[in-house]
Scaffold this motif. Structure first.
Motif, PDB file in Angstrom:
ATOM      1  N   GLU A 153       0.879  -1.207  -0.082  1.00  0.00           N
ATOM      2  CA  GLU A 153       0.030  -0.104   0.050  1.00  0.00           C
ATOM      3  C   GLU A 153       0.928   1.287   0.057  1.00  0.00           C
ATOM      4  OE1 GLU A 153      -2.293  -2.927   3.043  1.00  0.00           O
ATOM      5  OE2 GLU A 153      -0.091  -2.554   2.115  1.00  0.00           O
ATOM      6  N   THR A 235      -8.417   3.711  -0.291  1.00  0.00           N
ATOM      7  CA  THR A 235      -7.239   3.280  -0.535  1.00  0.00           C
ATOM      8  C   THR A 235      -7.322   1.837  -0.981  1.00  0.00           C
ATOM      9  OG1 THR A 235      -6.109   5.145   0.667  1.00  0.00           O
ATOM     10  CG2 THR A 235      -4.874   3.038   0.118  1.00  0.00           C
ATOM     11  N   TYR A 239      -5.924  -0.639  -4.125  1.00  0.00           N
ATOM     12  CA  TYR A 239      -5.229  -1.486  -3.941  1.00  0.00           C
ATOM     13  C   TYR A 239      -5.786  -2.722  -4.424  1.00  0.00           C
ATOM     14  CZ  TYR A 239      -1.465  -4.136  -1.863  1.00  0.00           C
ATOM     15  OH  TYR A 239      -0.219  -4.842  -1.362  1.00  0.00           O
TER      16      TYR A 239
END
Length: 293
Positions: A153, A235, A239
């Motif tokens: 990440e 996020t 991802y």
């Protein structure tokens, strides 16, 4: 494929605490897929898992693909829960406006990671230190190292005072000599596990990754609500687009070609004692159909 009775015993599945690994495993943890034998799991950073695989510690384990030729005699390579980059991947970052010398000091996430092998080929004079990937950005910011390779990440959100010096994807593309997905990580299963059980375990993992992908938004919400991932919803969504998608369910022809090219590159640069073909080291799934036909 038909399921055959297998004597129960718990298998320990080791994976990383990263969002893609957790996402692909938790369809089993939440009971959406029933494994053929009881599974227990442990989450450790990828280089710890690589070192554990060299020691033969876990029954089923996540690994960096670059490690696999070194454990091929003890572990079979699984077809599922794979992560490849397609136009993206780990990033070599530095402070903005700085210039890297030939022998710059760099932090990498582990000796046996795929990005480390590709980096070492591209930058043979760099001075390498190995750190947990969560500590790499800080090491660059504080001047402990001149640069670092971000993975997982971390590639999506790093300090604005840093910039990308080079994409590992670009190194891969130059070394591969053609457009192929970048092999990053997969899973391996201990060869001492009986073959019928090994086939059933792989099939359960394939189903788990498939179910996770098909019910992605529900599973992602459950992971976020239980604080099982360390990133926010947006996020996580980005991802998973990159590393846990429909191409993670089972390796396709392009991914296999890329994996074999990675192994060939590693051999050509002295990382392995011999080149290998990935399919020769996978579980022979045709065994059951022949045995029970």
């Amino acid at each position: 494929m038909k399921d055959y009775a297998i004597k129960p015993s718990t298998l320990l599945v080791a994976h990383s605490p990263d969002a893609d690994d957790i996402f692909m495993y938790y369809a089993i943890k939440f009971g959406w897929v029933s494994p053929p034998v009881p599974f227990d799991n442990i989450a450790l950073d990828i280089e710890t898992l690589n070192e554990a695989a060299l020691a033969g510690t876990y029954d089923v384990t996540a690994i960096s693909f670059a490690l696999y030729p070194k454990i091929r005699n003890d572990y079979a390579l699984l077809r599922t829960a794979v992560s490849f980059g397609e136009g993206y991947g780990p990033k070599l970052i530095k402070r903005k406006g700085t210039r890297l010398r030939r022998n710059f000091k760099v932090a990498l996430s582990g000796r046996h990671t795929t990005n480390a092998m590709l980096f070492r080929i591209a930058y043979p004079e760099a001075r390498i230190v190995y750190k947990n990937f969560l500590d790499i950005e800080k090491a660059v910011l504080e001047g402990e190292v001149h640069a670092g390779v971000l993975i997982h990440e971390s590639i999506l959100d790093f300090d604005e005072s840093l910039e990308v010096e080079r994409e590992i994807w670009d190194i891969w593309r130059e070394l591969a000599g053609r457009e192929l997905p970048l092999p990053l990580g997969g899973m391996a299963l201990r060869r001492s596990i009986p073959l019928t059980r090994a086939i059933a375990v792989e099939n359960a993992l394939i189903r788990a990754v498939d179910v996770a992908d098909r019910h992605r938004h529900l599973l992602a919400r459950m992971l976020l609500e239980r604080h099982l991932v360390r990133i926010d919803a947006d996020t996580l969504d980005t991802y998973l687009d990159l590393y846990a998608n429909d191409k993670s369910v089972t390796m396709d022809a392009a991914q296999l070609e890329a994996l074999n090219r990675l192994f060939q590159i590693g051999y050509e640069h002295g990382f392995y004692e011999c080149p290998i073909d990935a399919e020769d080291f996978m579980i022979p799934t045709e065994y059951l159909s022949e045995r029970f036909s």
